[in-house]
Design an enzyme around this catalytic site. Structure first.
Site, PDB file in Angstrom:
ATOM      1  N   LYS A  78       0.844  -1.203   0.000  1.00  0.00           N
ATOM      2  CA  LYS A  78       0.000   0.000   0.000  1.00  0.00           C
ATOM      3  C   LYS A  78       0.878   1.250   0.000  1.00  0.00           C
ATOM      4  CE  LYS A  78      -3.836   2.075   2.652  1.00  0.00           C
ATOM      5  NZ  LYS A  78      -4.771   1.904   3.789  1.00  0.00           N
ATOM      6  N   SER A 158      -9.809   2.449   3.023  1.00  0.00           N
ATOM      7  CA  SER A 158      -8.875   3.134   2.151  1.00  0.00           C
ATOM      8  C   SER A 158      -7.957   2.191   1.382  1.00  0.00           C
ATOM      9  CB  SER A 158      -8.023   4.088   2.998  1.00  0.00           C
ATOM     10  OG  SER A 158      -7.212   3.350   3.898  1.00  0.00           O
ATOM     11  N   SER A 182     -10.382   0.080   7.289  1.00  0.00           N
ATOM     12  CA  SER A 182      -9.790   0.201   5.951  1.00  0.00           C
ATOM     13  C   SER A 182      -9.129  -1.059   5.405  1.00  0.00           C
ATOM     14  CB  SER A 182      -8.764   1.336   5.926  1.00  0.00           C
ATOM     15  OG  SER A 182      -9.417   2.568   5.988  1.00  0.00           O
TER      16      SER A 182
END
Length: 495
Positions: A78, A158, A182
């Site tokens: 990420k 997210s 998330s």
């Protein structure tokens, strides 16, 4: 072997050990899949040179017989994790061009374990969002579709890039972070597994901060066994993070027996929300039945302060964000606005932050600054902290009464269409976190497991919440649920 990118971590690990495949072959299969899937917008910084170099090193290590479980396995990272010499932007314009001179502890541990980094994954800007629509790189697209409808759906946020990449078999697994859901919400929206460990289990050092008392890294994988394998590599004490727990990391995979006889699973009555879709309600009931059939005892429990969780979260998280994001000012790194003749330092800060931060980040920074300001600090921030303590105590009371895990829905709906939740009403978007934020406020481990499809053929997830530091036990209960649910659906390939 064909379709190497479709293997799970466990399958690929065993194939590597048996000499059926090399890490270079696995990595090349994933790189090819990534290049063919640009429409999903999941990978935003591709690192094929680093990937192939690490894959070659991993093959040597496997040959020498000195290889941990993650060695040679291609994964995505990420964009919130700092990676040395590779853009690490947190999907924000304000960090445009930032290439750290250091590696986050978690990505370093994965690299040390021999994992192969394929590149950086898209996300909501500074991890603020539930739909991956706030990224400077543009929206991530969910590989799943509603029936024959070709409308683009959100992968959740997210960690939307991570979820989309794993679901579409662009990588074998990915790192995510979870501040209010998330990891778990995108996992549920894309039919994969995602675990948020206990706060302090994984180091936060080198991960761009959103809300420091809530953020926690975790793996996003194709199944529960893979989550156990990857989580073990990500955990461990880190002296560079004062909130990192000095606890031994167990062999999580060895704890996956699937035997949950005699375990007490709590069903919280407060999670039965008004207007909850019947499909979610039915899936939840089915999940409880599956666990009962596996030998667990299902008990009704009460978590009375649940209704205050969302408001408390949306005071605490923005407050911490406004403090953490004060460091982005255009002085030492990242983007700096063009200044006019006569502009001073104040104008530089104002212009840089105005053009560097997106609307959602600006909104949360302003909310956070407001609740921390003189006159409102006690009314909002301190009150929210007290509510957080009560929410934590609710869980402690339930666990003290002998409950081993808690079963809830992961999300209030299946994936929705990109652009369907307008910016006009941000609260609608915030309600997506209704089942997940309590876990962050209490610092507990939580896992989302895909458990079924809705009427339009989209995946739905169930969440299990565990006792602090007992990820092994939680993963085992999730493993039993996964075996009972038998979820094997994959998105039809359209990209």
């Amino acid at each position: 072997m064909s379709d190497l990118n479709k293997l799970s971590l466990a399958e690929a690990r065993d194939a590597l050990r048996n000499g059926d495949v090399t890490s270079v072959e696995l990595t090349e299969a994933c790189l090819k899949a990534i290049d063919a899937a640009d429409v999903l917008n999941a990978f935003v910084h591709k690192t094929p040179e680093i990937a192939l170099e690490r894959a070659k090193a991993a093959d040597e290590r496997i040959k020498a017989g000195d290889a941990p479980a993650m060695c040679g396995l291609p994964i995505g990272i990420k964009d919130l994790f700092c990676t040395k010499g590779v853009p690490s932007q947190a999907a924000s314009k304000i960090l445009d061009g930032f290439k750290p001179e250091y590696e986050s502890t978690v990505s370093q541990q994965l690299a040390d374990a021999g994992a192969v980094m394929l590149g950086k994954l898209n996300m909501d800007e500074f991890a603020m969002g539930s739909s991956n629509e706030t990224s400077v790189y543009g929206n991530v697209v969910n590989p799943w579709r509603r029936g024959n409808d070709d409308a683009q759906l959100t992968p959740g946020g997210s960690s939307g890039g991570s979820a989309s990449a794993v679901a579409a078999d662009l990588c074998l697994a990915a790192t995510g972070t979870d501040t209010g859901g998330s990891i778990r919400q995108p996992a549920a929206f894309t039919g994969i597994t995602g675990i948020k460990p206990t706060y302090g289990r994984c180091s936060r050092w080198g991960i761009v901060a959103f809300a420091s008392s809530l953020d926690q890294a975790g793996p996003m994988t194709k199944n529960v066994r893979d989550a156990a394998i990857m989580l073990e590599a990500m955990c461990g004490h880190d002296p560079k993070d004062s909130t990192s727990a000095e606890l031994a990391v167990p062999n999580f995979e060895a704890m996956l027996t699937g035997d949950i006889k005699g375990k007490k699973i709590g069903i919280p009555k407060e999670y039965r929300m008004d207007g909850m879709p019947a499909e979610i309600e039915n899936l939840w009931a089915d999940g409880a039945e599956m666990l009962r059939d596996a030998g667990a005892e299902i008990v009704d429990i009460s978590l009375p302060h649940t209704k205050y969780a969302l408001p408390a979260y949306y005071v605490i998280a923005p407050a911490e964000a406004s403090s953490n994001l004060a460091r982005y000012d255009g002085v030492r790194y990242g983007r700096r606005a063009q200044l006019a003749q006569g502009d001073g330092i104040t104008e530089m800060y104002e212009k840089t932050r105005a053009e560097g931060f997106g609307h959602e980040v600006q909104r949360r920074v302003m909310v956070g600054t407001y609740v921390l300001s003189a006159g409102f600090y006690d009314a909002y921030y301190n009150r929210a902290r007290k509510v957080r303590t009560l929410i934590k105590k609710d869980f402690e009371d339930v666990f003290a009464a002998g409950v081993d895990a808690i079963l809830t829905p992961a999300t209030p709906s299946a994936a929705f269409g990109l652009g369907e939740m307008t910016e006009a009403d941000p609260v609608q978007m915030y309600l997506n976190d209704v089942f997940t934020v309590t876990v962050n406020l209490a610092g507990l481990p939580g896992i989302s497991v895909p458990a079924g499809l809705d009427g339009q053929g989209l995946p739905l997830g169930l969440q299990l919440i565990g006792r602090p530091w007992e990820e092994g036990d939680l993963l085992n209960t999730a493993y039993a649920l996964e075996n009972a649910a038998g979820f094997v659906a994959k998105p039809g390939k359209w990209w």
